[in-house]
Design a protein around this motif. Structure first.
Motif, short mmCIF file in Angstrom:
data_model
loop_
_atom_site.label_atom_id
_atom_site.label_comp_id
_atom_site.label_asym_id
_atom_site.label_seq_id
_atom_site.Cartn_x
_atom_site.Cartn_y
_atom_site.Cartn_z
N LYS A 534 0.81 -1.20 0.00
CA LYS A 534 0.00 0.00 0.00
C LYS A 534 0.85 1.27 0.00
O LYS A 534 0.33 2.36 -0.20
N ARG A 535 2.14 1.11 0.33
CA ARG A 535 2.99 2.31 0.40
C ARG A 535 3.19 2.89 -0.99
O ARG A 535 3.41 2.16 -1.96
N HIS A 536 3.20 4.21 -1.08
CA HIS A 536 3.29 4.87 -2.38
C HIS A 536 4.71 4.77 -2.92
O HIS A 536 5.69 4.89 -2.19
N THR A 537 4.83 4.57 -4.22
CA THR A 537 6.14 4.40 -4.84
C THR A 537 6.95 5.67 -4.84
O THR A 537 8.17 5.64 -4.69
N SER A 538 6.32 6.81 -4.98
CA SER A 538 7.06 8.08 -5.02
C SER A 538 7.76 8.36 -3.70
O SER A 538 8.84 8.94 -3.66
N ARG A 539 7.13 7.93 -2.58
CA ARG A 539 7.77 8.14 -1.28
C ARG A 539 9.03 7.29 -1.17
O ARG A 539 10.03 7.70 -0.57
N ILE A 540 9.02 6.10 -1.74
CA ILE A 540 10.22 5.24 -1.72
C ILE A 540 11.35 5.91 -2.50
O ILE A 540 12.49 5.96 -2.05
N LYS A 541 11.02 6.44 -3.66
CA LYS A 541 12.04 7.12 -4.46
C LYS A 541 12.57 8.36 -3.75
O LYS A 541 13.76 8.68 -3.82
N LEU A 542 11.69 9.05 -3.01
CA LEU A 542 12.12 10.24 -2.28
C LEU A 542 13.11 9.88 -1.19
O LEU A 542 14.14 10.53 -1.01
N ASN A 543 12.82 8.82 -0.47
CA ASN A 543 13.75 8.39 0.59
C ASN A 543 15.07 7.92 0.00
O ASN A 543 16.14 8.18 0.55
N THR A 544 14.99 7.24 -1.13
CA THR A 544 16.23 6.79 -1.79
C THR A 544 17.06 7.98 -2.24
O THR A 544 18.30 7.99 -2.10
N GLY A 545 16.41 9.01 -2.76
CA GLY A 545 17.14 10.21 -3.18
C GLY A 545 17.78 10.92 -2.01
O GLY A 545 18.90 11.42 -2.11
N LYS A 546 17.07 10.95 -0.88
CA LYS A 546 17.64 11.59 0.32
C LYS A 546 18.85 10.82 0.81
O LYS A 546 19.87 11.40 1.20
N ASP A 547 18.76 9.48 0.81
CA ASP A 547 19.90 8.67 1.24
C ASP A 547 21.10 8.87 0.32
O ASP A 547 22.25 8.95 0.77
N SER A 548 20.85 8.93 -0.98
CA SER A 548 21.94 9.15 -1.94
C SER A 548 22.58 10.51 -1.73
O SER A 548 23.81 10.64 -1.78
N LYS A 549 21.75 11.54 -1.50
CA LYS A 549 22.29 12.89 -1.25
C LYS A 549 23.10 12.92 0.03
O LYS A 549 24.16 13.56 0.09
N LEU A 550 22.64 12.20 1.04
CA LEU A 550 23.38 12.17 2.31
C LEU A 550 24.74 11.51 2.15
O LEU A 550 25.75 12.01 2.65
N MET A 551 24.79 10.41 1.40
CA MET A 551 26.06 9.72 1.18
C MET A 551 27.00 10.56 0.32
O MET A 551 28.22 10.58 0.55
N SER A 552 26.46 11.26 -0.67
CA SER A 552 27.30 12.12 -1.49
C SER A 552 27.91 13.24 -0.67
O SER A 552 29.09 13.58 -0.83
N ASP A 553 27.12 13.82 0.24
CA ASP A 553 27.66 14.87 1.11
C ASP A 553 28.77 14.33 2.01
O ASP A 553 29.78 15.01 2.25
N LYS A 554 28.59 13.11 2.50
CA LYS A 554 29.64 12.51 3.33
C LYS A 554 30.90 12.24 2.51
O LYS A 554 32.02 12.44 2.99
N ALA A 555 30.74 11.80 1.28
CA ALA A 555 31.90 11.56 0.42
C ALA A 555 32.62 12.87 0.10
O ALA A 555 33.86 12.92 0.09
N VAL A 556 31.85 13.94 -0.13
CA VAL A 556 32.46 15.25 -0.38
C VAL A 556 33.22 15.72 0.85
O VAL A 556 34.33 16.27 0.74
N THR A 557 32.65 15.51 2.03
CA THR A 557 33.33 15.92 3.27
C THR A 557 34.65 15.17 3.44
O THR A 557 35.67 15.75 3.80
N VAL A 558 34.64 13.87 3.16
CA VAL A 558 35.88 13.08 3.26
C VAL A 558 36.90 13.58 2.24
O VAL A 558 38.10 13.72 2.56
N LEU A 559 36.46 13.88 1.02
CA LEU A 559 37.38 14.36 -0.01
C LEU A 559 37.97 15.72 0.36
O LEU A 559 39.16 15.96 0.16
N GLU A 560 37.14 16.59 0.92
CA GLU A 560 37.64 17.91 1.34
C GLU A 560 38.61 17.79 2.50
O GLU A 560 39.62 18.52 2.55
N CYS A 561 38.34 16.89 3.44
CA CYS A 561 39.27 16.68 4.56
C CYS A 561 40.60 16.11 4.06
O CYS A 561 41.66 16.49 4.55
N MET A 562 40.53 15.21 3.09
CA MET A 562 41.76 14.67 2.52
C MET A 562 42.57 15.77 1.86
O MET A 562 43.80 15.84 1.99
#
Length: 742
Positions: A534-562
């Motif tokens: 019953k869960r809506h598909t668009s909400r799943i995609k939204l959560n996936t996009g948020k998780d991807s954005k969060l991981m990209s920000d963490k990768a950028v932070t690691v790259l900047e620290c390096m």
């Protein structure tokens, strides 16, 4: 033999005689050299001579130092040969690896084309060796032609590529002949092409240019392998000669299964512009494309400067100059490699401790042994190493070979950290064509590092992105691209980072980021698995996009620290002068040169070149024995933009006809009659000078107005070299200076 008690002199033994003979010449030569020097010192007393004996020791020490310096220079040049041989072989291997996939594709196409030709039928040996071609249908006269699109601005970069292609095809059993555009000239004609083919296939020089000779040779090879003719650049060939060559090969293709491979630099439509239609209809083309020059440049920079290839590297200003030279001059890899070789040779010539790089190439970490072998005493070399400017601002270290070896190891470790981060940035920006040479120029900037370090010292809590991101630069572009990656793309990128940072301290940060990404992937996959229908598909995609954005920000932070913590350029490290070449002015002078300035220096300092006995006085006074051009140019320095011809000539005459001071004194005591004779002789000398210059003017066919002053030959040489502009109709009595600023 006399008894021992006798007063007669005893005969010396053989051993004593030999000892005296060995020692006596030593004392005689030593005293002879002293007496020779004493003869030159007139009026010196014996005590003074004893002092001179002690003063000979500094001269002896200078000779020893000169010998050591000469030995050190010899060792440095030997080290340069070893280092550059390693660099050159690395570059060839890199270029060969880049073209491996294309070469394999060409190889498969050659064998497929050969099988197609053989399917038309193989003539027997008597028929194949006849002096005329076999009459077949039009399909049997097709030439399989591979068009290799090189994308280079100049054909000089293609020479090595087609040479390697020929070697690759030969290793696969093909008969290969490499022809250049010089073989397809109107002067040589079709005969020159045939003679070149026969010379390469038959390994002999033949005067006759006949295809039947080549057909007989191929029949002896049992028709087992294809014949490949490689032409490096068809755009430089004569279209008429190339057309005749293609028509001739098409007539013999059944007897000799020839396959053409031709290089094209601009567009593939070039064939229609060069060849007529009757030649084009005999070609069966197939296209191949090599990598662009920028990709090959990135591969060379990565292999030579960003991997532990030889230990030699270049500074930021030198890298920027070489990049601009590559882009603005002719844009060829050959020019870039030549500039790198000149920089390497200049570094070994200027830096005494550069001989240590030999151990880097030989993969020897025993730095102490390298210091002992450098041709100079270890004490002097250690003193020189610790007196380098890069060691003055740092902490004082004990001047021992052990501490120097430890400092070298630390420099090597920091360089590996720096290289790893630069390669990680390049992998992040490779998709958007962020060039490695641009990253190298930015990452090796010492001023940017010092500014970043000063800001961090003031505020240690400053975020990583604060002091580094400059909009529009290659580094900021690479960091920005990481933010836009999906989770799958980010996972691939982090895996590449992991392989690039293996063995460095940066590896732990990348590994932690990889573990975090796996954990996030596990959580997201678990959530997706427990999702109700019953869960809506668009909400799943939204959560996936948020998780991807969060991981990209963490990768950028690691790259900047390096980048913030591990990106210390080599020019900010102690002892970097030994490994890094930074003198961009000498490199620019060696590559581009300054001929006008060189001419001016040679004219003003001609004594250093001629070394004549009459002008080695050590003074800057003009002498009559000097060369006319040097006198004229020295006198021209006393004028401004314009040079009065009359004054210039009078000054030259006063130098050339200048009498000695003794003659001046004798002239004052002469009778008026004698004075008249002297004046007449002076006028005669001046007349002879003018007569000589007039003759030179007639021989050189210069205008009559220019011949009214002397010396014409010197002025003409100054005009030819571009230092003087001759008089014009508007101002006929003045010459104009062109070169200034020396």
């Amino acid at each position: 033999m006399a008894s021992p008690g006798n007063d007669a002199p005893t005969t010396p033994s053989i051993d004593d005689a030999v000892t005296d003979n060995n020692l006596q010449p030593f004392f005689v030569l030593q005293k002879g050299s002293l007496r020779k020097s004493e003869r030159n010192l007139s009026g010196a007393v014996k005590t003074r001579r004893k002092i001179d004996l002690s003063s000979a020791s500094p001269k002896a020490s200078e000779d020893v130092e000169d010998e050591r310096e000469e030995e050190n220079m010899k060792l440095r040049m030997e080290a340069f040969e070893i280092v550059w041989s390693k660099v050159e072989s690395t570059i060839k291997d890199v270029l060969r690896d880049i073209n491996t996939s294309v070469f394999s594709e060409i190889q498969n196409w050659v064998h497929e084309s050969f099988n197609t030709i053989k399917s038309l039928g193989t003539p027997d040996f008597p028929e194949a060796t006849q002096s005329f071609p076999i009459a077949r249908d039009a399909s049997s006269k097709k030439l399989f032609t591979g068009l290799v699109f090189t994308k280079n601005m100049e054909f000089v970069d293609d020479l090595l590529t087609f040479e390697e292609l020929g070697k690759h095809l030969k290793s696969q059993g093909c008969h290969v002949a490499n022809l250049s555009s010089l073989d397809f000239t109107t002067k040589n004609g079709i005969g020159g092409c045939l003679r070149s083919l026969l010379r390469q296939f038959l390994m002999s020089t033949l005067d006759a240019a006949d295809m039947s000779i080549l057909a007989s040779w191929y029949g002896e090879q049992n028709y087992a392998n294809p014949v490949v003719v490689v032409i490096d650049d068809i755009e430089r060939c004569s279209g008429f000669v190339l057309s005749d060559f293609i028509l001739m090969l098409s007539e013999w293709v059944v007897k000799i299964p020839v396959i053409l491979i031709m290089g094209v630099a601009t567009t593939l439509d070039t064939m229609r512009k060069i060849l007529p239609s009757n030649a084009l209809q005999h070609l069966c083309p197939y296209e191949f494309t090599l990598g662009i020059p920028a990709e090959r440049m990135d591969a060379i920079v990565k292999a030579v400067l960003l991997k532990p290839c030889s230990g030699f590297t270049i500074g930021q200003k030198v890298a920027v100059f070489m990049r601009n030279y590559f882009v603005s001059q002719d844009g060829t890899l050959t020019s870039f490699i030549r500039a790198l070789k000149i920089a390497c040779s200049l570094h070994f010539y200027m830096e005494p401790l550069s001989v240590i790089l030999r151990e880097c190439v030989l993969e020897e970490d025993n730095w102490e042994l390298g210091i002992e072998k450098n041709g100079l005493s270890p004490e002097l070399m250690l003193k020189y190493a610790f007196d380098l400017p890069s060691c003055q601002s740092g902490e004082m270290m004990e001047q021992t070979s052990e501490s120097l070896a430890q400092a070298f190891s630390e420099l090597k470790r920091l360089q590996n950290e720096w290289r790893a981060v630069v390669l990680c940035l390049h992998e992040a920006g490779k998709g958007e064509k962020v060039r490695l040479l641009d990253l190298y120029c930015e990452a090796s900037d010492p001023e940017s590092y010092n500014k970043r370090k000063a800001e961090l010292d003031k505020d240690p809590d400053l975020p990583p992105s604060g002091p580094i991101l400059i909009k529009g630069h290659a580094i900021s572009e690479a960091v920005r691209l990481v933010r836009d990656l999906s989770t799958a793309q980010l996972g691939k990128l982090i895996s590449i980072w992991e392989s690039l940072t293996t063995g460095t301290e940066v590896y732990h940060r990348v590994f932690a980021l990889k573990l975090l990404l796996k954990m996030e992937d596990g959580k997201s996959s678990k959530k997706d698995f427990t999702v109700t229908p019953k869960r809506h598909t668009s909400r799943i995609k939204l959560n996936t996009g948020k998780d991807s954005k969060l991981m990209s920000d963490k990768a950028v932070t690691v790259l900047e620290c390096m980048y913030r913590d591990c990106m210390q350029p080599i020019e900010c490290m102690p002892f970097h002068e030994i490994f890094c070449f930074r003198d961009v002015d000498k490199l620019r002078l060696a590559l581009i040169g300054d001929p006008r300035r060189r001419i001016q220096v040679d004219l003003l300092e001609f004594q250093k070149l001629l070394r004549c006995s009459c002008c080695l006085t050590g003074s800057k006074a003009l002498l009559p024995t000097m060369h006319d051009t040097s006198i004229m140019y020295n006198l021209a320095q006393e004028h401004g933009d314009l040079i009065n011809l009359h004054d210039w000539y009078q000054s030259f005459k006063s130098v050339v006809l200048c009498p000695n001071s003794s003659k001046k004194k004798s002239r004052q005591s002469l009778l008026p009659k004698k004075r008249k004779e002297i004046n007449e002789s002076g006028n005669q000398s001046e007349a002879d000078l003018q007569h000589y210059e007039m003759k030179q003017a007639q021989l050189s066919l210069v205008p009559q107005r220019s011949s009214q002053f002397a010396p014409l030959m010197g002025v003409m040489e100054l005009q030819i070299t571009g230092l003087i502009r001759m008089p014009t109709k508007r101002r006929p009595d003045f010459a104009q200076r062109v070169a200034f600023g020396l």
